[in-house]
Design a protein around this motif. Structure first.
Motif, PDB file in Angstrom:
ATOM      1  N   SER A  84       0.824  -1.208   0.000  1.00 61.74           N
ATOM      2  CA  SER A  84       0.000   0.000   0.000  1.00 61.74           C
ATOM      3  C   SER A  84       0.859   1.260   0.000  1.00 61.74           C
ATOM      4  O   SER A  84       0.594   2.213  -0.742  1.00 61.74           O
ATOM      5  CB  SER A  84      -0.931  -0.007   1.214  1.00 61.74           C
ATOM      6  N   VAL A  85       1.903   1.267   0.817  1.00 58.76           N
ATOM      7  CA  VAL A  85       2.798   2.424   0.874  1.00 58.76           C
ATOM      8  C   VAL A  85       3.518   2.607  -0.459  1.00 58.76           C
ATOM      9  O   VAL A  85       3.617   3.734  -0.983  1.00 58.76           O
ATOM     10  CB  VAL A  85       3.817   2.272   2.033  1.00 58.76           C
ATOM     11  N   VAL A  86       4.010   1.517  -1.035  1.00 55.07           N
ATOM     12  CA  VAL A  86       4.736   1.598  -2.317  1.00 55.07           C
ATOM     13  C   VAL A  86       3.812   2.127  -3.416  1.00 55.07           C
ATOM     14  O   VAL A  86       4.175   3.049  -4.152  1.00 55.07           O
ATOM     15  CB  VAL A  86       5.307   0.216  -2.703  1.00 55.07           C
ATOM     16  N   LEU A  87       2.614   1.566  -3.529  1.00 56.62           N
ATOM     17  CA  LEU A  87       1.694   2.005  -4.568  1.00 56.62           C
ATOM     18  C   LEU A  87       1.242   3.450  -4.360  1.00 56.62           C
ATOM     19  O   LEU A  87       1.180   4.229  -5.311  1.00 56.62           O
ATOM     20  CB  LEU A  87       0.478   1.075  -4.631  1.00 56.62           C
ATOM     21  N   THR A  88       0.921   3.802  -3.128  1.00 50.26           N
ATOM     22  CA  THR A  88       0.481   5.170  -2.849  1.00 50.26           C
ATOM     23  C   THR A  88       1.581   6.175  -3.169  1.00 50.26           C
ATOM     24  O   THR A  88       1.327   7.196  -3.818  1.00 50.26           O
ATOM     25  CB  THR A  88       0.052   5.304  -1.376  1.00 50.26           C
ATOM     26  N   THR A  89       2.791   5.894  -2.736  1.00 49.62           N
ATOM     27  CA  THR A  89       3.915   6.796  -3.014  1.00 49.62           C
ATOM     28  C   THR A  89       4.136   6.938  -4.509  1.00 49.62           C
ATOM     29  O   THR A  89       4.312   8.057  -5.017  1.00 49.62           O
ATOM     30  CB  THR A  89       5.195   6.276  -2.339  1.00 49.62           C
ATOM     31  N   THR A  90       4.104   5.837  -5.226  1.00 51.53           N
ATOM     32  CA  THR A  90       4.319   5.874  -6.671  1.00 51.53           C
ATOM     33  C   THR A  90       3.237   6.680  -7.379  1.00 51.53           C
ATOM     34  O   THR A  90       3.526   7.532  -8.220  1.00 51.53           O
ATOM     35  CB  THR A  90       4.366   4.437  -7.239  1.00 51.53           C
ATOM     36  N   VAL A  91       1.984   6.432  -7.036  1.00 55.01           N
ATOM     37  CA  VAL A  91       0.877   7.147  -7.675  1.00 55.01           C
ATOM     38  C   VAL A  91       0.927   8.641  -7.354  1.00 55.01           C
ATOM     39  O   VAL A  91       0.719   9.486  -8.230  1.00 55.01           O
ATOM     40  CB  VAL A  91      -0.480   6.527  -7.271  1.00 55.01           C
ATOM     41  N   VAL A  92       1.237   8.978  -6.106  1.00 55.74           N
ATOM     42  CA  VAL A  92       1.301  10.395  -5.726  1.00 55.74           C
ATOM     43  C   VAL A  92       2.446  11.096  -6.468  1.00 55.74           C
ATOM     44  O   VAL A  92       2.271  12.186  -7.018  1.00 55.74           O
ATOM     45  CB  VAL A  92       1.454  10.551  -4.196  1.00 55.74           C
ATOM     46  N   VAL A  93       3.620  10.478  -6.510  1.00 54.75           N
ATOM     47  CA  VAL A  93       4.762  11.105  -7.194  1.00 54.75           C
ATOM     48  C   VAL A  93       4.477  11.265  -8.689  1.00 54.75           C
ATOM     49  O   VAL A  93       4.709  12.338  -9.263  1.00 54.75           O
ATOM     50  CB  VAL A  93       6.055  10.292  -6.961  1.00 54.75           C
ATOM     51  N   LEU A  94       3.948  10.221  -9.337  1.00 58.76           N
ATOM     52  CA  LEU A  94       3.641  10.324 -10.760  1.00 58.76           C
ATOM     53  C   LEU A  94       2.517  11.328 -11.011  1.00 58.76           C
ATOM     54  O   LEU A  94       2.536  12.060 -12.005  1.00 58.76           O
ATOM     55  CB  LEU A  94       3.274   8.954 -11.331  1.00 58.76           C
ATOM     56  N   GLY A  95       1.527  11.371 -10.120  1.00 60.70           N
ATOM     57  CA  GLY A  95       0.435  12.339 -10.267  1.00 60.70           C
ATOM     58  C   GLY A  95       0.918  13.771 -10.154  1.00 60.70           C
ATOM     59  O   GLY A  95       0.563  14.634 -10.965  1.00 60.70           O
ATOM     60  N   VAL A  96       1.748  14.047  -9.149  1.00 64.85           N
ATOM     61  CA  VAL A  96       2.300  15.394  -8.984  1.00 64.85           C
ATOM     62  C   VAL A  96       3.171  15.752 -10.189  1.00 64.85           C
ATOM     63  O   VAL A  96       3.104  16.870 -10.715  1.00 64.85           O
ATOM     64  CB  VAL A  96       3.100  15.498  -7.659  1.00 64.85           C
ATOM     65  N   ALA A  97       3.953  14.804 -10.655  1.00 65.51           N
ATOM     66  CA  ALA A  97       4.803  15.059 -11.823  1.00 65.51           C
ATOM     67  C   ALA A  97       3.958  15.376 -13.053  1.00 65.51           C
ATOM     68  O   ALA A  97       4.285  16.279 -13.823  1.00 65.51           O
ATOM     69  CB  ALA A  97       5.705  13.858 -12.098  1.00 65.51           C
ATOM     70  N   ALA A  98       2.856  14.666 -13.231  1.00 62.22           N
ATOM     71  CA  ALA A  98       1.979  14.926 -14.378  1.00 62.22           C
ATOM     72  C   ALA A  98       1.351  16.310 -14.289  1.00 62.22           C
ATOM     73  O   ALA A  98       1.281  17.036 -15.285  1.00 62.22           O
ATOM     74  CB  ALA A  98       0.891  13.858 -14.461  1.00 62.22           C
ATOM     75  N   VAL A  99       0.923  16.700 -13.093  1.00 67.10           N
ATOM     76  CA  VAL A  99       0.313  18.017 -12.906  1.00 67.10           C
ATOM     77  C   VAL A  99       1.342  19.123 -13.162  1.00 67.10           C
ATOM     78  O   VAL A  99       1.033  20.153 -13.757  1.00 67.10           O
ATOM     79  CB  VAL A  99      -0.303  18.136 -11.493  1.00 67.10           C
ATOM     80  N   VAL A 100       2.574  18.906 -12.734  1.00 67.08           N
ATOM     81  CA  VAL A 100       3.623  19.910 -12.936  1.00 67.08           C
ATOM     82  C   VAL A 100       4.057  19.962 -14.396  1.00 67.08           C
ATOM     83  O   VAL A 100       4.283  21.041 -14.947  1.00 67.08           O
ATOM     84  CB  VAL A 100       4.832  19.615 -12.019  1.00 67.08           C
ATOM     85  N   MET A 101       4.160  18.795 -15.042  1.00 64.80           N
ATOM     86  CA  MET A 101       4.678  18.758 -16.404  1.00 64.80           C
ATOM     87  C   MET A 101       3.692  19.266 -17.438  1.00 64.80           C
ATOM     88  O   MET A 101       4.113  19.721 -18.504  1.00 64.80           O
ATOM     89  CB  MET A 101       5.126  17.349 -16.763  1.00 64.80           C
ATOM     90  N   GLY A 102       2.406  19.222 -17.179  1.00 63.16           N
ATOM     91  CA  GLY A 102       1.433  19.737 -18.141  1.00 63.16           C
ATOM     92  C   GLY A 102       1.704  21.184 -18.496  1.00 63.16           C
ATOM     93  O   GLY A 102       1.970  21.519 -19.659  1.00 63.16           O
ATOM     94  N   PRO A 103       1.668  22.086 -17.511  1.00 64.25           N
ATOM     95  CA  PRO A 103       1.952  23.493 -17.826  1.00 64.25           C
ATOM     96  C   PRO A 103       3.416  23.746 -18.195  1.00 64.25           C
ATOM     97  O   PRO A 103       3.726  24.738 -18.845  1.00 64.25           O
ATOM     98  CB  PRO A 103       1.623  24.231 -16.525  1.00 64.25           C
ATOM     99  N   ALA A 104       4.316  22.854 -17.809  1.00 64.24           N
ATOM    100  CA  ALA A 104       5.735  23.058 -18.092  1.00 64.24           C
ATOM    101  C   ALA A 104       6.128  22.632 -19.503  1.00 64.24           C
ATOM    102  O   ALA A 104       7.252  22.894 -19.923  1.00 64.24           O
ATOM    103  CB  ALA A 104       6.583  22.295 -17.079  1.00 64.24           C
ATOM    104  N   ALA A 105       5.222  21.997 -20.246  1.00 64.43           N
ATOM    105  CA  ALA A 105       5.573  21.504 -21.583  1.00 64.43           C
ATOM    106  C   ALA A 105       5.969  22.642 -22.519  1.00 64.43           C
ATOM    107  O   ALA A 105       6.938  22.517 -23.274  1.00 64.43           O
ATOM    108  CB  ALA A 105       4.417  20.702 -22.169  1.00 64.43           C
ATOM    109  N   GLY A 106       5.229  23.742 -22.483  1.00 58.26           N
ATOM    110  CA  GLY A 106       5.554  24.884 -23.352  1.00 58.26           C
ATOM    111  C   GLY A 106       6.919  25.475 -23.049  1.00 58.26           C
ATOM    112  O   GLY A 106       7.769  25.580 -23.949  1.00 58.26           O
ATOM    113  N   PRO A 107       7.168  25.877 -21.785  1.00 60.95           N
ATOM    114  CA  PRO A 107       8.500  26.410 -21.471  1.00 60.95           C
ATOM    115  C   PRO A 107       9.619  25.401 -21.719  1.00 60.95           C
ATOM    116  O   PRO A 107      10.710  25.776 -22.156  1.00 60.95           O
ATOM    117  CB  PRO A 107       8.406  26.759 -19.980  1.00 60.95           C
ATOM    118  N   TRP A 108       9.359  24.127 -21.468  1.00 55.98           N
ATOM    119  CA  TRP A 108      10.369  23.097 -21.700  1.00 55.98           C
ATOM    120  C   TRP A 108      10.752  23.064 -23.173  1.00 55.98           C
ATOM    121  O   TRP A 108      11.932  23.051 -23.527  1.00 55.98           O
ATOM    122  CB  TRP A 108       9.845  21.735 -21.263  1.00 55.98           C
TER     123      TRP A 108
END
Length: 126
Positions: A84-108
């Motif tokens: 549960s800890v492994v899956l939750t951590t993985t999903v949270v990290v990937l989710g936060v990364a997806a939210v951050v990378m969406g708006p960052a695609a243009g500047p990137w």
């Protein structure tokens, strides 16, 4: 465990070599120019995403020995909690990364293609 680590290292190195070969073939097919530059710009952000997914997979691989030991010792509750800890951590990290990378695609992509204006078009010459 040692053989598995060596196998994983060899396969990772093989993947890097195959990636280099892929880039060389693409360079030969497209030649140096705008089309190849556009390809590499588009591929840049995707490589970051793939790196995050690979990190998530590494986390899953790292948890296997712990889970195997817990299940082998008949500690199902501890194994379930660990998973549960492994899956939750993985999903949270990937989710936060997806939210951050969406708006960052243009500047990137602007950072990866300095000098290209918003109206720059790349046509593929065949």
């Amino acid at each position: 465990m040692g053989r598995a680590a060596v196998l994983l290292t060899v396969l990772t190195a093989g993947s890097a070599v195959l990636g280099l070969v892929r880039d060389m073939v693409i360079a030969v097919v497209y030649g140096a120019g705008g089309a190849l530059d556009a390809y590499f710009v588009a591929q840049g952000l995707m490589n970051v995403v793939l790196g995050l997914v690979a990190s998530a997979m590494a986390m899953a691989k790292a948890s296997v020995p712990v889970l195997a030991r817990q299940v082998g010792e008949d500690r199902a509750a501890a194994a379930a909690r660990t998973m549960s800890v492994v899956l939750t951590t993985t999903v949270v990290v990937l989710g936060v990364a997806a939210v951050v990378m969406g708006p960052a695609a243009g500047p990137w992509s602007r950072c990866r293609r300095p000098g290209w204006g918003p109206t720059t078009h790349v046509s593929r010459s065949s």
